[in-house]
Design a protein around this motif. Structure first.
Motif, PDB file in Angstrom:
ATOM      1  N   SER A 163       0.840  -1.195   0.000  1.00  0.00           N
ATOM      2  CA  SER A 163       0.000   0.000   0.000  1.00  0.00           C
ATOM      3  C   SER A 163       0.876   1.246   0.000  1.00  0.00           C
ATOM      4  CB  SER A 163      -0.915  -0.003   1.212  1.00  0.00           C
ATOM      5  OG  SER A 163      -1.829  -1.059   1.102  1.00  0.00           O
TER       6      SER A 163
ATOM      7  N   GLU B  14      -6.572   5.858   1.921  1.00  0.00           N
ATOM      8  CA  GLU B  14      -6.879   4.430   1.925  1.00  0.00           C
ATOM      9  C   GLU B  14      -5.613   3.607   2.057  1.00  0.00           C
ATOM     10  OE1 GLU B  14      -9.043   3.111  -1.455  1.00  0.00           O
ATOM     11  OE2 GLU B  14     -10.971   3.647  -0.578  1.00  0.00           O
ATOM     12  N   ARG B  15      -4.601   4.032   1.334  1.00  0.00           N
ATOM     13  CA  ARG B  15      -3.353   3.265   1.366  1.00  0.00           C
ATOM     14  C   ARG B  15      -2.710   3.311   2.747  1.00  0.00           C
ATOM     15  NH1 ARG B  15      -0.662   5.595  -3.917  1.00  0.00           N
ATOM     16  NH2 ARG B  15       1.217   4.684  -3.059  1.00  0.00           N
TER      17      ARG B  15
ATOM     18  N   ASN C 263      -4.837   1.132   5.081  1.00  0.00           N
ATOM     19  CA  ASN C 263      -4.654  -0.304   4.864  1.00  0.00           C
ATOM     20  C   ASN C 263      -3.317  -0.790   5.410  1.00  0.00           C
ATOM     21  OD1 ASN C 263      -7.117  -0.737   3.717  1.00  0.00           O
ATOM     22  ND2 ASN C 263      -6.407  -0.457   1.608  1.00  0.00           N
TER      23      ASN C 263
ATOM     24  N   GLU D 241     -13.586  -7.469   1.802  1.00  0.00           N
ATOM     25  CA  GLU D 241     -13.599  -6.654   3.017  1.00  0.00           C
ATOM     26  C   GLU D 241     -14.241  -7.409   4.174  1.00  0.00           C
ATOM     27  OE1 GLU D 241     -13.596  -2.039   1.344  1.00  0.00           O
ATOM     28  OE2 GLU D 241     -15.518  -2.979   1.791  1.00  0.00           O
TER      29      GLU D 241
ATOM     30  N   SER E 275     -11.910 -10.263   5.415  1.00  0.00           N
ATOM     31  CA  SER E 275     -10.783  -9.722   6.182  1.00  0.00           C
ATOM     32  C   SER E 275     -11.243  -9.275   7.554  1.00  0.00           C
ATOM     33  CB  SER E 275     -10.167  -8.537   5.453  1.00  0.00           C
ATOM     34  OG  SER E 275      -9.789  -8.909   4.170  1.00  0.00           O
TER      35      SER E 275
ATOM     36  N   ILE F 278      -9.815  -3.603   6.243  1.00  0.00           N
ATOM     37  CA  ILE F 278      -9.292  -3.009   5.010  1.00  0.00           C
ATOM     38  C   ILE F 278     -10.346  -2.157   4.315  1.00  0.00           C
ATOM     39  CG2 ILE F 278      -7.485  -4.730   4.554  1.00  0.00           C
ATOM     40  CD1 ILE F 278      -9.391  -5.959   2.490  1.00  0.00           C
ATOM     41  N   ASN F 279      -9.852  -1.243   3.537  1.00  0.00           N
ATOM     42  CA  ASN F 279     -10.665  -0.239   2.879  1.00  0.00           C
ATOM     43  C   ASN F 279     -10.352  -0.216   1.403  1.00  0.00           C
ATOM     44  OD1 ASN F 279     -12.418   1.838   3.827  1.00  0.00           O
ATOM     45  ND2 ASN F 279     -10.867   2.210   5.419  1.00  0.00           N
TER      46      ASN F 279
ATOM     47  N   LYS G  36      -4.395  -2.043  -5.664  1.00  0.00           N
ATOM     48  CA  LYS G  36      -4.847  -1.911  -4.276  1.00  0.00           C
ATOM     49  C   LYS G  36      -4.774  -3.249  -3.561  1.00  0.00           C
ATOM     50  CE  LYS G  36      -7.979   1.992  -4.873  1.00  0.00           C
ATOM     51  NZ  LYS G  36      -9.291   2.543  -4.603  1.00  0.00           N
TER      52      LYS G  36
ATOM     53  N   ILE H 106      -2.257  -4.710  -0.494  1.00  0.00           N
ATOM     54  CA  ILE H 106      -2.631  -5.349   0.779  1.00  0.00           C
ATOM     55  C   ILE H 106      -1.859  -6.653   0.975  1.00  0.00           C
ATOM     56  CG2 ILE H 106      -4.560  -6.462   1.962  1.00  0.00           C
ATOM     57  CD1 ILE H 106      -6.301  -4.235   0.679  1.00  0.00           C
TER      58      ILE H 106
END
Lengths: 300, 789
Positions: free
Chosen positions: B42, B430-431, B434, B610, B613, B620-621, B733, B737
């Motif tokens: 990420s 988001e990164r 995550n 999601e 997880s 996570i997003n 993305k 992750i």
């Protein structure tokens, strides 16, 4: 400046202030250096509160000043009195009790404290224990959940009835949450966090929902409608003296907040010239409510 | 969110930029958190550093974004005067010939009192000059060059410039030098057209490739420089752009412009409104909705019989623009008065006085307009002049449209800047989230659990890849059916055209037969010897099946040829309309479906990921990448333009005038269409219908043979690109992750104390993440509808 009377509007709106004061007073007793971390210039407001609690007469005033100058000895005297007459909530008593236990331990370690001091501490500890026992007995008698619910209704009724009307929506929100934090609602919440995390989470979610309802009414928005920050922060205080009292009271109430982890409370209570970077400039009622609940109830 | 809240959105964007940059910097300072490994994560150390740079860049752009006001209109309508009026000095030459060879930016630059033209991108032009130099020396061109030099002094000057090995510089100081430059550039376009060398238009496509004139706009002198950087874009007018690919480029420029100011001519309003200008303006209105303003220039020339303001506004909004612009965006003005007033103001503010009217013509113009016939008596009265400047400015009615167009440009440019920032904010938040969440959770999990997570993610990645493949097949199937539809239309067209020709053939044969009978009767009256001597065989054997039609009368033959020509043109015109309509319908239907499918199929993959997880303790997003959408609407007619121009450019550059049928007409005249003229003892004229038939079919085929390629350029390539970008982003993305998890396994090698320290830092950072992600998402949500408005 005149003393801040306990019957003052400030205290009527912010019931939790005396409780916080007593706890802070206890925490301020510095055994090692034999003084109270209280008498600094910027703690004028605290002195005014203390004077307010102790009555108007000049004799009493001098007495306080004298005792405080006496260091731990004098402070303990006052703490005993404050714990007896001012602290009403379980949370404050528990916190003061925790502090007293620490002081007791420190005093034993330090040779220069007299036996009298230790006796006073012992007496205070006993007094606190008995108050706490009494309260917990009461709690057992009346269901704590019931009490929490009563408090929740009470503070929101107060808000709804317009008792906080000269404040901005965000300040109303803050005061309401602090009341709950110090009171029965907070007690229940804390006991749930220990026993049942999910239940505590549900309580806080319900609390946020009540706040959202109230905030959307205030600003005439919907829960998710994003509006400029000023919609939430605009004050309506007009009288200057009241304003000063309020500002000082809020400054004091939120003195634990820091800009990064608590941007909302920091802004509401410390009114900084430069807004914290983690404070959104546009936000919805939902965003305000969730942030406020988490900042106040999840503080360390 | 309303327009007046744009300032608020900007503040929020700036606030988020600051907080994300500070979080990234904090992350970079935590030992062992961000590392560069050979795995997509990420965030790596390098990508976090890069992200900080990007955010700093965004902060600058939010502070000082580019506002571009494109000025469109014909030279005659007073486009240059309008630009000069806004600037407050004569920055563009006012000549009778169109002057904008290349789009030119005129940029408000504080403190720059004399204009300076910067032309960094001069290399392509200088290469052209080198080629022209060789061509001029070429013997074959000698005649042409000589006649050009004789007939046009400007051309002569340019040819001399080229022959003496001059080259273009990258900077020109002062109005005179700038005029010379612009004139030279314009003449250069004409010259290269004359001697058939391509002008490198394709090297001048984006704003940073255009020449830029920097000058302080008198009117903006006092304004806050933090309001963004304002430039006027002088564009070639509808009739001046000429080539189709230039027009396409212009349309793209207009789409990017923050506001568009169309200059119309009050005196020519009705006559000037010919088809091309009308169409062009309507197209501009289509793409520049809510940011198009029209000024009706030369309103000072209104006389008592002229239309009043309301009538003009109604005429423009209803008749000319078909309600694509509202009355409150139309302003009758006098650019000339505005220019003179502004320039006089400028001069007085610089030198305290007007220049000598005997030396500078414009001063006299100003005086006549502002002070009246007996201006000479007042020209030295400073007070009088100042008042006259104010009055002339008021009379010009220029203030309001200028204010409005700048306001619109400002908010438009701000919206674009905020949108670009918001996309980056969401991506980075988001990164960060995550990475922090996974690394924190993973510290308390054992390596086996992490491996299982990685395996799950690998399955997700291959599922995403499958989904991409499916979507690609979907696109190519649609393209095939689109081509089939177009083919069907074409087959019909051909059939119809052949049918037509058959009819004309029959008509031609009928005429031929009549002529034949007449000739036979004539012949009967001639002597046998002359009969024997006659070589004109075709007259004798009239044959219905013979594809050759011959006519003794030239005009009869020409008439028939003209009839065939016209009918075929009509058929082709219909074909164009049908194809455009079919394509538009098919494409918009397809795009809707395509986006829906794409979003829903990936949404379900992501949601599953999601949820799984979360159950395993990992938060996570992943937001579904946004789809830009390929804009087909503008391209339908443009597409067909290009089909033609591509095919004709090599042979008949510059010839095309009015669409497909125009081109076809040209071919009738220029190519061998089986139209022959025989000169014998007796003249007669032949149309070989087989040849006409064959040629027409092959021409229709060749015109539309670009169809497949065009569909590919305009539809399938952009669609595929959009698709690839979408899936690339999504895959990155998920791969990120997976990389975070891999790095977490490495974390296990740290000693207990270091692991604990990292855990605490991550826990602290995690607390600010949900709010940052949420606020970034909300900002994007606020700004997106404004972008498409």
């Amino acid at each position: 400046m005149p003393p801040v009377e306990i019957k003052n509007d400030v205290f009527r709106a912010m019931n939790f202030l005396p409780e916080k004061f007593v706890v802070d007073f206890a925490n301020g007793i510095d055994v090692a250096r034999d003084h109270i971390r209280f008498q600094r210039e910027n703690d004028k407001f605290l002195m005014r509160i203390l004077n307010g609690f102790s009555g108007k007469s000049a004799r009493r005033q001098n007495e306080i000043n004298q005792s405080l100058a006496d260091g731990v000895e004098g402070a303990l005297k006052w703490l005993t009195e404050l714990a007896h007459s001012v602290a009403k909530t379980n949370y404050a008593l528990v916190k003061v009790n925790e502090r007293v236990a620490v002081i007791q331990k420190n005093v034993i370690d330090l040779a220069h404290y007299s036996a009298e001091t230790r006796q006073k501490l012992e007496a205070l500890s006993v007094q606190l224990h008995s108050r706490i026992d009494q309260l917990s007995h009461e709690i057992n008698r009346i269901d704590i959940t019931q009490k929490a619910k009563i408090q929740l209704d009470h503070v929101f009724d107060k808000w709804g009835a317009g008792r906080l009307n000269h404040f901005s929506p965000i300040t109303k929100c803050y005061i309401t949450l602090e009341e709950l934090y110090w009171g029965n609602f907070g007690d229940l919440c804390r006991s749930q966090i220990e026993n049942n995390q999910t239940l505590a989470q549900t309580m806080l979610e319900n609390l946020a929902n009540r706040l959202i309802q109230q905030l959307t009414k205030e600003a005439d928005t919907t829960a998710q409608q994003r509006v400029g920050l000023s919609t939430w922060t605009n004050q309506h205080i007009t009288s200057e003296q009241i304003a000063t009292d309020w500002i000082e009271a809020l400054n004091y109430a939120g003195d634990w907040a820091e800009p990064d982890p608590h941007p909302f409370v920091f802004t509401t209570t410390q009114m900084p010239n430069q807004l914290p970077v983690f404070l959104p400039r546009i936000c919805s009622a939902e965003r305000v409510a969730e942030a406020m609940v988490s900042e106040i109830f999840e503080r360390n | 969110m309303h327009e007046h809240n744009i300032e608020l959105l900007k503040k929020e964007a700036q606030r988020l930029v600051k907080s994300e940059a500070s979080l990234l910097k904090e992350m970079l300072n935590i030992e062992g958190l961000l590392v560069d490994i050979n795995q997509e994560q990420s965030l790596s150390k390098a990508s976090a550093e890069q992200a900080v740079g990007v955010l700093e860049d965004e902060q600058r752009k939010l502070e000082n974004f580019d506002m571009i006001i494109a000025v469109v209109g014909t030279m005659k309508a007073g486009k240059s005067t309008t630009i000069n009026a806004i600037v407050g000095s004569e920055v563009l030459p006012n000549r009778n010939r169109p002057m904008t060879a290349l789009p030119t930016l005129i940029r408000h630059t504080k403190g720059q009192t004399t204009p300076v033209l910067k032309f960094e991108n001069n290399q392509p032009i200088n290469e052209l000059i080198l080629n022209l130099e060789k061509e001029i020396q070429n013997q074959n061109q000698f005649k042409k060059i000589e006649s050009l030099c004789q007939s046009d002094p400007d051309m002569k000057r340019l040819i001399e410039f080229i022959s003496s090995k001059n080259r273009y510089e990258n900077q020109y100081q002062g109005s005179d030098a700038i005029f010379d430059f612009l004139r030279g550039l314009n003449d250069l376009v004409r010259l290269s057209r004359e001697i058939d060398i391509d002008f490198p238009f394709e090297k001048y496509i984006s704003m940073n490739q255009f020449p830029i004139i920097e000058i302080e706009f008198v009117h903006l002198k006092e304004t806050d420089s933090n309001q963004g950087r304002l430039s006027l874009l002088d564009t070639p007018g509808p009739n001046e752009a000429g080539q189709p690919h230039l027009r396409k480029m212009m349309r793209e420029q207009l789409q990017k412009a923050s506001a568009v100011l169309a200059v119309l001519d009050y005196t020519q309003l009705k006559s000037d409104a010919d088809y091309e200008v009308r169409k062009e303006l309507q197209e501009i209105a289509d793409t520049s909705k809510n940011r198009l303003y029209a000024i009706v220039n030369k309103f000072d020339q209104q006389d008592r019989r002229g239309d009043d303001e309301e009538t003009i506004k109604n005429f423009i909004s209803l008749d000319l623009m078909k309600e694509k612009i509202t009355n409150d965006s139309i302003f009758p003005v006098s650019s000339k008065w505005a220019y003179l007033a502004n320039r006089a103001k400028h001069e007085i503010s610089l030198k305290n006085n007007l220049p000598d009217f005997e030396k500078e013509d414009w001063v006299q113009d100003f005086a006549e307009e502002a002070l009246g016939k007996r201006w000479k008596g007042k020209i030295n009265d400073r007070e009088e002049i100042l008042q006259a400047i104010e009055d002339l400015w008021t009379d010009s009615r220029f203030e309001l449209p200028l204010k409005k167009v700048i306001e619109t440009a400002h908010s438009r440019a701000a919206i674009f800047a905020i949108d670009s920032t918001a996309a980056k904010l969401l991506n980075f938040s988001e990164r960060m989230s995550n990475l922090i969440n996974i690394r924190e959770t993973a510290i308390k999990k054992d390596a086996q659990e992490l491996q299982t997570q990685i395996q799950h993610l690998e399955k997700d990645i291959s599922e995403i890849e499958n989904s991409e493949k499916k979507c690609k097949t979907n696109i190519s199937q649609t393209m095939i059916s689109l081509e089939q539809k177009a083919d069907a239309v074409l087959r019909n067209t051909k059939k119809e055209a052949i049918e037509l020709i058959k009819n004309y053939f029959e008509e031609g044969k009928r005429i031929e037969k009549q002529e034949n009978q007449k000739t036979k009767e004539e012949l009967r009256n001639k002597s046998l010897i002359r009969k024997l001597l006659s070589t004109n065989k075709s007259h004798d054997d009239f044959d219905m099946n013979n594809p050759i039609m011959s006519f003794s009368d030239r005009s009869t033959a020409l008439d028939l040829k003209e009839k065939i020509n016209k009918s075929v043109s009509t058929v082709l015109q219909n074909t164009e309309e049908i194809i455009i309509k079919e394509m538009k319908d098919a494409l918009s239907e397809f795009q809707n479906l395509f986006h829906q499918n794409l979003q829903s199929s990936t949404q379900s993959i992501v949601e599953r990921m999601e949820k799984r997880s979360k159950e395993d303790g990992f938060e996570i997003n992943i937001s579904i990448p946004s789809l830009s959408g390929v804009n087909f609407n503008v391209s339908a007619s443009q597409m067909l333009d290009d089909i033609i121009s591509e095919k004709t450019e090599t042979v008949t550059r510059q010839r095309r005038k009015s669409g497909v049928w125009g081109t076809i007409c040209k071919w009738f005249d220029t190519d061998d269409w089986g139209w022959e003229e025989y000169q014998r003892k007796e003249s007669y004229y032949v149309i070989n219908i087989d040849s006409v038939h064959k040629k027409m079919v092959s021409q229709i085929d060749s015109v539309f043979s670009g169809m497949g390629e065009t569909i590919s350029i305009y539809v399938s390539k952009p669609l595929n690109k959009e698709l690839e970008d979408f899936f690339d982003e999504l895959r990155k993305k998920v791969e990120g992750i997976r990389g975070n998890l891999l790095q977490s396994i490495t974390d296990k090698n740290l000693n207990k104390m270091k692991q604990e320290a990292l855990f605490l830092e991550l826990g602290r950072l995690r607390k600010s993440m949900p709010a940052i992600v949420k606020d970034s998402k909300s900002l994007k949500g606020d700004i997106e509808p404004l972008v498409t408005q």
